[in-house]
Design a protein around this motif. Structure first.
Motif, short mmCIF file in Angstrom:
data_model
loop_
_atom_site.label_atom_id
_atom_site.label_comp_id
_atom_site.label_asym_id
_atom_site.label_seq_id
_atom_site.Cartn_x
_atom_site.Cartn_y
_atom_site.Cartn_z
N MET A 1 -80.28 6.45 88.21
CA MET A 1 -80.28 6.19 86.78
C MET A 1 -79.17 5.20 86.45
N MET A 2 -79.46 4.20 85.67
CA MET A 2 -78.43 3.26 85.28
C MET A 2 -77.77 3.75 83.99
N GLN A 3 -76.48 3.52 83.90
CA GLN A 3 -75.73 3.93 82.74
C GLN A 3 -75.33 2.69 81.96
N SER A 4 -75.41 2.79 80.64
CA SER A 4 -75.06 1.65 79.81
C SER A 4 -73.61 1.26 80.01
N LEU A 5 -73.36 -0.05 79.96
CA LEU A 5 -71.98 -0.52 80.04
C LEU A 5 -71.30 -0.46 78.69
N GLY A 6 -72.03 0.01 77.67
CA GLY A 6 -71.43 0.09 76.35
C GLY A 6 -71.08 -1.28 75.82
N ARG A 50 -67.07 3.12 83.21
CA ARG A 50 -67.69 4.44 83.23
C ARG A 50 -68.96 4.38 84.06
N THR A 51 -69.01 5.16 85.13
CA THR A 51 -70.17 5.20 86.02
C THR A 51 -70.63 6.64 86.18
N VAL A 56 -64.37 4.05 87.37
CA VAL A 56 -64.08 3.25 88.56
C VAL A 56 -63.39 1.97 88.12
N ALA A 57 -62.20 1.74 88.64
CA ALA A 57 -61.45 0.51 88.36
C ALA A 57 -61.71 -0.50 89.47
N VAL A 121 -71.35 -2.24 88.77
CA VAL A 121 -71.54 -0.97 88.07
C VAL A 121 -72.95 -0.44 88.32
N ARG A 122 -73.94 -1.29 88.29
CA ARG A 122 -75.31 -0.86 88.55
C ARG A 122 -75.46 -0.34 89.99
N LEU A 123 -74.82 -1.01 90.93
CA LEU A 123 -74.88 -0.56 92.32
C LEU A 123 -74.18 0.78 92.48
#
Length: 318
Positions: A1-6, A50-51, A56-57, A121-123
């Motif tokens: 599931m992909m999470q929005s980057l906001g 946010r993942t 994750v920095a 972030v998607r990965l």
């Protein structure tokens, strides 16, 4: 599931200004940028992204030329196996790069340490959601990655368990993706940092593939007068080993006919993306049509540099 980057992916966008004459009679479409490079450092690192695995920095230097780089191990294994997400049927490549203008190029540069944060972030979300598939894969590398970073227990926990300490050992204080970052599977190197700053601010629509020694293709004008050095000038090492970007000019001093410029600069080097203050550029002789400056002060990579300006780029503080 992909999470929005906001709203984090819109912070640095620049604005396109009307075309102006560049002094040679040619029309140049100007881009104004209001976000300094140090803000991009902060965007990547504090607190990061946010993942599905947690925050994750992007705080690691990772380049394919370094022996500790493990990016190719992961990316080649994912490509070879073609594992698909159990929910949406997308491979890691599709989940990471789908919709990007040059998706194959995005995958290639992620592998080598120049990837754009959106793709990373998607990965990371894909890896977290499909970690059991890494575990069950016939690929030795993916199984090892699962065992070391994702498995509930591993040998690094054993000393803590033997001492009766909590399951959440010091090794587990970071989430699996952040530990992979620090294990040199992800990160940026110097070209990746400067290129992605230009993408983040909207100067570039996509990755341009500039190698060190070739930045004059985009930053066309050598800055040969010390008092004309300015924010967003690129510093290109004369031996083609490194690139950085000027964040701020603090002062210009002339002593005994020698000009020294005190600047702050941003780069990706040891410790990942970083903001270095107290850097000095000392004006030297010319090589061809470009002045050489000697770099010193609070920097991890010293040496001789050229200072270059992009004709169509304007900085305007917000």
């Amino acid at each position: 599931m992909m999470q929005s980057l906001g709203d984090r992916d819109t912070l640095g966008k620049g604005n396109v200004l009307p075309m102006i004459q560049d002094g040679l009679g040619a029309g140049v479409s100007m881009v104004t940028v209001s976000k300094r490079p140090n803000e991009f450092v902060d965007f990547l690192r504090n607190p990061g992204f946010r993942t599905n695995a947690g925050m994750v920095a992007l705080d690691t230097y990772m380049g394919i030329h370094r022996p500790e780089c493990k990016g190719p191990i992961l990316f080649d294994a994912l490509t070879a196996t073609g594992i698909k997400d159990t929910d949406n049927g997308k491979t890691a490549f599709e989940a990471s790069c789908e919709g990007m203008k040059y998706s194959q190029e995005e995958w290639r540069i992620m592998r080598k340490g120049q990837g754009f944060y959106e793709c990373y972030v998607r990965l990371w979300n894909w890896l977290w959601d499909n970690q059991e598939q890494l575990r069950d894969s016939n690929n030795v590398s993916l199984k090892a990655i699962y065992s070391f970073y994702f498995a509930p227990w591993n040998d690094l926990d054993l000393p803590y368990r033997q001492l009766g300490l909590p399951v959440l050992s010091l090794w587990r204080l970071e989430n699996a993706i952040q530990r992979m970052m620090h294990g040199n599977y992800f990160g940026n190197e110097c070209i990746g940092f400067v290129s992605n700053y230009l993408r983040w601010t909207g100067v570039w629509e996509f990755y341009m593939g500039i190698a060190n020694g070739q930045w004059s293709r985009e930053f066309e004008i050598p800055v040969n007068k010390p008092d004309e050095i300015a924010v967003l000038n690129v510093l290109e090492w004369a031996d083609n080993s490194h690139v950085a970007i000027v964040d701020r000019v603090n002062s210009v001093n002339v002593q005994n006919g020698i000009s020294k410029v005190d600047i702050d600069m941003c780069q990706c080097s040891s410790g990942g993306p970083r903001y270095d203050k107290g850097v000095v550029l000392q004006a030297g002789e010319f090589t061809g049509n470009a002045r050489v400056y000697t770099l010193s002060g609070n920097v991890p990579v010293q040496g001789n540099v050229y200072v270059r300006k992009k004709r169509s780029l304007v900085f305007q503080a917000s």
